[in-house]
Design an enzyme around this catalytic site. Structure first.
Site, PDB file in Angstrom:
ATOM      1  N   ARG A  99     -14.949  -4.707  -4.151  1.00  0.00           N
ATOM      2  CA  ARG A  99     -14.246  -4.090  -3.025  1.00  0.00           C
ATOM      3  C   ARG A  99     -14.758  -4.717  -1.742  1.00  0.00           C
ATOM      4  O   ARG A  99     -15.702  -5.483  -1.740  1.00  0.00           O
ATOM      5  CB  ARG A  99     -14.493  -2.577  -3.004  1.00  0.00           C
ATOM      6  CG  ARG A  99     -13.618  -1.809  -3.977  1.00  0.00           C
ATOM      7  CD  ARG A  99     -13.334  -0.417  -3.460  1.00  0.00           C
ATOM      8  NE  ARG A  99     -12.606  -0.458  -2.191  1.00  0.00           N
ATOM      9  CZ  ARG A  99     -12.355   0.618  -1.445  1.00  0.00           C
ATOM     10  NH1 ARG A  99     -12.771   1.807  -1.840  1.00  0.00           N
ATOM     11  NH2 ARG A  99     -11.691   0.509  -0.314  1.00  0.00           N
ATOM     12  N   ASP A 152       0.811  -1.217   0.000  1.00  0.00           N
ATOM     13  CA  ASP A 152       0.000   0.000   0.000  1.00  0.00           C
ATOM     14  C   ASP A 152       0.845   1.268   0.000  1.00  0.00           C
ATOM     15  O   ASP A 152       0.301   2.369  -0.221  1.00  0.00           O
ATOM     16  CB  ASP A 152      -0.920   0.040   1.227  1.00  0.00           C
ATOM     17  CG  ASP A 152      -2.003  -1.021   1.192  1.00  0.00           C
ATOM     18  OD1 ASP A 152      -2.338  -1.492   0.091  1.00  0.00           O
ATOM     19  OD2 ASP A 152      -2.521  -1.374   2.273  1.00  0.00           O
TER      20      ASP A 152
END
Length: 337
Positions: free
Chosen positions: A170, A94
Site C-alpha cells: 500500500r 474508485d
C-alpha cells in the site's frame, strides 16, 4: 479551506469561488488541479481546492480487506451533501457502481492512458526481469495492492513456467516506487495515467499490454461529481464531458456491477472503440494465484445518442452473464454486495 484559487481569467469580483473537494494525495491534487483550471477556463470563476481526508487515506489495512471501492469516495460525497464543497473529483475506478442519492456524475473527461505500468529495477521489462532473477536462482518480487493485477501477473508467470512472487503493498506513488529503489522489491505495478499526471512517466520501464494485463474498470478516467439539485453547476461542468469515454466506462462499470464485485475480487474490464462506433469490451475474472483466469470479450455497435450509456451498460451485463455462466462467481470467492 486549503489551497489558493486557480484562476485562468479574471472573474467578476462578486463571483464566489467554486469549492472543489479533493483527496490530499499528490496524485489527487494533480488531478483536481487539472480539472480546476479547466472549470475556471470554461466558466471564468475561480476554483478553490478543499483537501479532504478519506478513510482509505488513513487506514493501513489492505484495500481488499477494507472494501477498496468507495473508501476514497465517501468522505468527499458527505462533504458534497453537507454543502462543504460544490463539486468533487474522483479517480473513476474508485467509484462504487451504485448511483448515490442526491448526487450526479456531471462529467467524465477524456480518458488518460488506461494501461498498467511496470517500474522495475535497472529499467528492465517484465520478461527481462524474470529471466535475470531466475538466473540468480530466485523469483522476481513484484509489488501491487490489487488482486486484479496479482491474478494476471501470476497467470502470465504460470503460462511461461516463470518464477514470480506478487507482494501486497500500500502507499502513495513515492512509497511504492521507493520499494524498488530501496531494493526491497524488484518492481511495482502502477497505473500509467497516475504516473503521467504526476509527470513521472520517465520512471516507467514497461507499459503492460492489455493482452497481459487488462486494467480495472474505469482506470485512467476521472469523475466530476456535484449535487443533483445544483442544476446550473452540473450544466457548466458537463462541458468537461467526453462522450466516448463516458460510454466506454459505462460498459466497464456495468460489467463490474453485474458481477457484484469490488476491489477485493480480481476483476478487470476494458472497453475500446473500433470502427464505425463499435465498442469492444474485454473482461477478466480469475483467482489471485493465477491458476484460473476467465477472459472473454463482447462487441456491439453503439449509437452516440441519449441512450448510449444504456446501450453500453447492456453490453457489460451481457458479458458478465457469460462470465458467470462459465463459473466466475466461484473464482471471485465471496461476492461484494
Amino acid at each position: 479551506m486549503n489551497g489558493q484559487p486557480l484562476t485562468g481569467q479574471a472573474p467578476d469580483a462578486t463571483t464566489a469561488p467554486l469549492r472543489l473537494g479533493t483527496r490530499r494525495s499528490a496524485l489527487a491534487m494533480a488531478q483536481s488541479g487539472m480539472v480546476a483550471r479547466e472549470v475556471t477556463r470554461l466558466t471564468g470563476r475561480p476554483v478553490e481546492l478543499v483537501e479532504i481526508t478519506t478513510y482509505g487515506d488513513t487506514s493501513r489495512e489492505a484495500l481488499a480487506q477494507i472494501g477498496g471501492t468507495g473508501v476514497f469516495v465517501s468522505a468527499l460525497r458527505d462533504a458534497l451533501l453537507e454543502d462543504r464543497i460544490d463539486f468533487a473529483v474522483h479517480s473513476l475506478k474508485d467509484l462504487p457502481t451504485a448511483a448515490p442519492e442526491g448526487l450526479v456524475l456531471a462529467a467524465v473527461p477524456e480518458r488518460e492512458d488506461s494501461r498498467d505500468a511496470l517500474v522495475a529495477t535497472e529499467g528492465l521489462a517484465l520478461g527481462e526481469l524474470v529471466e535475470k532473477l531466475a538466473g540468480a536462482g530466485r523469483p522476481a518480487r513484484i509489488g501491487t495492492g490489487s488482486p486484479r493485477r496479482m491474478a494476471q501477473l501470476n497467470a502470465w508467470a504460470r503460462a511461461r513456467g516463470a518464477q514470480l512472487e506478487t507482494v501486497a503493498i500500500r502507499g502513495n506513488v513515492d512509497t511504492r516506487i521507493g520499494f524498488v529503489t530501496s531494493g526491497e522489491l524488484d518492481a511495482v505495478v502502477l497505473a500509467t495515467a497516475g504516473l503521467n499526471r504526476l509527470g513521472r512517466d520517465a520512471e516507467i520501464t514497461e507499459h503492460l499490454d492489455p493482452e497481459l494485463m487488462i486494467p480495472a474498470p474505469g482506470q485512467g478516467a476521472l469523475a466530476v461529481e456535484c449535487k443533483a439539485s445544483d442544476v446550473a453547476l452540473a450544466a457548466a461542468l458537463s462541458a468537461l464531458d467526453h462522450a466516448p469515454t463516458r460510454v466506454a466506462v459505462a460498459a466497464e462499470r456495468a460489467l463490474l456491477a453485474a458481477l457484484e464485485a469490488g476491489c477485493s475480487a480480481p476483476v478487470a474490464g476494458l472497453a475500446t472503440w473500433g470502427h464505425r462506433y463499435e465498442l469492444r469490451l474485454e473482461g477478466v475474472v480469475g483467482t489471485v494465484d493465477g491458476a484460473t483466469l476467465l477472459k472473454m470479450s463482447a462487441n456491439g455497435p453503439i449509437v452516440l445518442d441519449e441512450t448510449a450509456e444504456q446501450q453500453a451498460a447492456a453490453l457489460g451485463r451481457a458479458l458478465a452473464a457469460r462470465l458467470l455462466d462459465a463459473g466466475a462467481a466461484a473464482l471471485m470467492g465471496e461476492r461484494a454486495r
